[in-house]
Design a protein around this motif. Structure first.
Motif, PDB file in Angstrom:
ATOM      1  N   PRO A  23       0.831  -1.206   0.000  1.00  0.00           N
ATOM      2  CA  PRO A  23       0.000   0.000   0.000  1.00  0.00           C
ATOM      3  C   PRO A  23       0.864   1.255   0.000  1.00  0.00           C
ATOM      4  CG  PRO A  23      -0.816  -1.585   1.602  1.00  0.00           C
ATOM      5  CD  PRO A  23       0.522  -2.087   1.147  1.00  0.00           C
ATOM      6  N   GLU A  25       0.595   3.946   1.622  1.00  0.00           N
ATOM      7  CA  GLU A  25       0.889   4.428   2.971  1.00  0.00           C
ATOM      8  C   GLU A  25       2.087   3.691   3.566  1.00  0.00           C
ATOM      9  OE1 GLU A  25      -1.972   3.386   1.890  1.00  0.00           O
ATOM     10  OE2 GLU A  25      -3.440   5.012   2.082  1.00  0.00           O
ATOM     11  N   ALA A  61      -0.933   9.025  -5.730  1.00  0.00           N
ATOM     12  CA  ALA A  61      -2.006   8.243  -5.118  1.00  0.00           C
ATOM     13  C   ALA A  61      -3.306   9.025  -5.142  1.00  0.00           C
ATOM     14  CB  ALA A  61      -1.639   7.871  -3.684  1.00  0.00           C
ATOM     15  N   LEU A  65      -6.585   7.564  -6.910  1.00  0.00           N
ATOM     16  CA  LEU A  65      -7.742   7.189  -6.114  1.00  0.00           C
ATOM     17  C   LEU A  65      -8.992   7.998  -6.477  1.00  0.00           C
ATOM     18  CD1 LEU A  65      -6.137   6.725  -2.598  1.00  0.00           C
ATOM     19  CD2 LEU A  65      -7.027   4.949  -4.088  1.00  0.00           C
ATOM     20  N   ARG A  69     -12.505   4.765  -2.410  1.00  0.00           N
ATOM     21  CA  ARG A  69     -12.147   4.647  -1.000  1.00  0.00           C
ATOM     22  C   ARG A  69     -11.277   3.423  -0.721  1.00  0.00           C
ATOM     23  NH1 ARG A  69     -14.664   8.055   2.369  1.00  0.00           N
ATOM     24  NH2 ARG A  69     -16.372   9.286   1.546  1.00  0.00           N
ATOM     25  N   LYS A  70     -10.513   3.020  -1.691  1.00  0.00           N
ATOM     26  CA  LYS A  70      -9.585   1.920  -1.453  1.00  0.00           C
ATOM     27  C   LYS A  70      -8.161   2.420  -1.494  1.00  0.00           C
ATOM     28  CE  LYS A  70      -9.185   0.517  -6.265  1.00  0.00           C
ATOM     29  NZ  LYS A  70      -9.263  -0.596  -7.211  1.00  0.00           N
ATOM     30  N   SER A  71      -7.251   1.671  -0.899  1.00  0.00           N
ATOM     31  CA  SER A  71      -5.856   2.090  -0.844  1.00  0.00           C
ATOM     32  C   SER A  71      -5.142   1.728  -2.137  1.00  0.00           C
ATOM     33  CB  SER A  71      -5.157   1.431   0.341  1.00  0.00           C
ATOM     34  OG  SER A  71      -3.800   1.775   0.363  1.00  0.00           O
ATOM     35  N   ALA A  72      -4.395   2.671  -2.677  1.00  0.00           N
ATOM     36  CA  ALA A  72      -3.624   2.399  -3.884  1.00  0.00           C
ATOM     37  C   ALA A  72      -2.388   1.575  -3.536  1.00  0.00           C
ATOM     38  CB  ALA A  72      -3.208   3.705  -4.547  1.00  0.00           C
ATOM     39  N   LYS A  73      -1.924   0.798  -4.475  1.00  0.00           N
ATOM     40  CA  LYS A  73      -0.731  -0.015  -4.310  1.00  0.00           C
ATOM     41  C   LYS A  73       0.452   0.675  -4.994  1.00  0.00           C
ATOM     42  CE  LYS A  73      -3.308  -3.193  -2.426  1.00  0.00           C
ATOM     43  NZ  LYS A  73      -3.322  -3.371  -0.965  1.00  0.00           N
TER      44      LYS A  73
END
Length: 220
Positions: A23, A25, A61, A65, A69-73
């Motif tokens: 992810p 983050e 990101a 996005l 509402r999903k986390s980017a890789k």
């Protein structure tokens, strides 16, 4: 003249590596923890897939996005294809590649194409922060005089910020075929970022070039 130093001599081998499925983050936290500005994205086979930087991660990101509402890789926001250099390449090539592509770090590849390390502008600075006068002396004494047996006084050698400019007139037939070799040798001198030539063919050397105009022409 000594062979140009290889990238492996100055590269960092303890490299922060990001997995493509990590992810954004987590990738940003890794770069922050390792206190590095960027890292290669490496697949399970050890091959470099792309590159991420601390500054680009949140920006890319956010674009990726949008309202989702999903986390980017990492694989979704990395720069690709990656700009890489070989461990056995000389430092001059690495420096020119960094300047041409405007990057501050290059993943270094082993002979089998897997990641071997990372080289940065700071790493290159240990070799390439040489005074222009020192570079000029080596070009004159080692390349022109010792290696090629040419009279250094026949050419004007100027060096500014690692860029070597050769200006003059080639008068002898035997010198014309040597010009590509001369430029290659100058380019391999430690500290040289680029080589520019402004060489003219004189009267005695025109017979080498069948289409040479009467007034001569600039080579290169």
């Amino acid at each position: 003249m000594k062979r140009g130093r290889q990238v492996r001599a100055v590269m960092t081998v303890d490299v922060a590596v990001v997995q493509p499925g990590m992810p954004v983050e987590a990738a940003a936290a890794l770069l922050e923890r390792r206190d590095v500005g960027g890292a290669p994205v490496v697949g399970e086979d050890g091959r470099v897939l792309g590159f991420v930087t601390r500054g680009d991660l949140p920006k890319r990101a956010g674009r990726r996005l949008g309202r989702w509402r999903k986390s980017a890789k990492a694989a979704e926001v990395m720069s690709t294809p990656p700009v890489t250099v070989g461990a056995d390449d000389d430092l001059g090539r690495a420096a020119r590649l960094m300047n041409a592509r405007r990057v501050h770090r290059l993943p270094v590849l082993a002979a089998d194409g897997t990641l071997a390390g990372l080289v940065s502008r700071g790493d290159l600075g240990r070799v390439f922060l040489r005074p222009d006068s020192e570079i000029r002396d080596e070009v004159r004494d080692e390349v022109l005089d010792r290696e090629l047996c040419l009279d250094p006084a026949s050419l004007d050698i100027a060096v500014r910020d690692g860029v070597v400019s050769l200006t003059g007139t080639v008068e002898r037939n035997s010198v014309v075929p040597v010009i590509p070799v001369m430029l290659a040798l100058v380019g391999r001198v430690d500290g040289v970022v680029a080589v520019k030539e402004h060489l003219r063919v004189g009267v005695d050397a025109r017979t080498v070039l069948a289409d040479e105009p009467a007034a001569g022409r600039v080579l290169g």
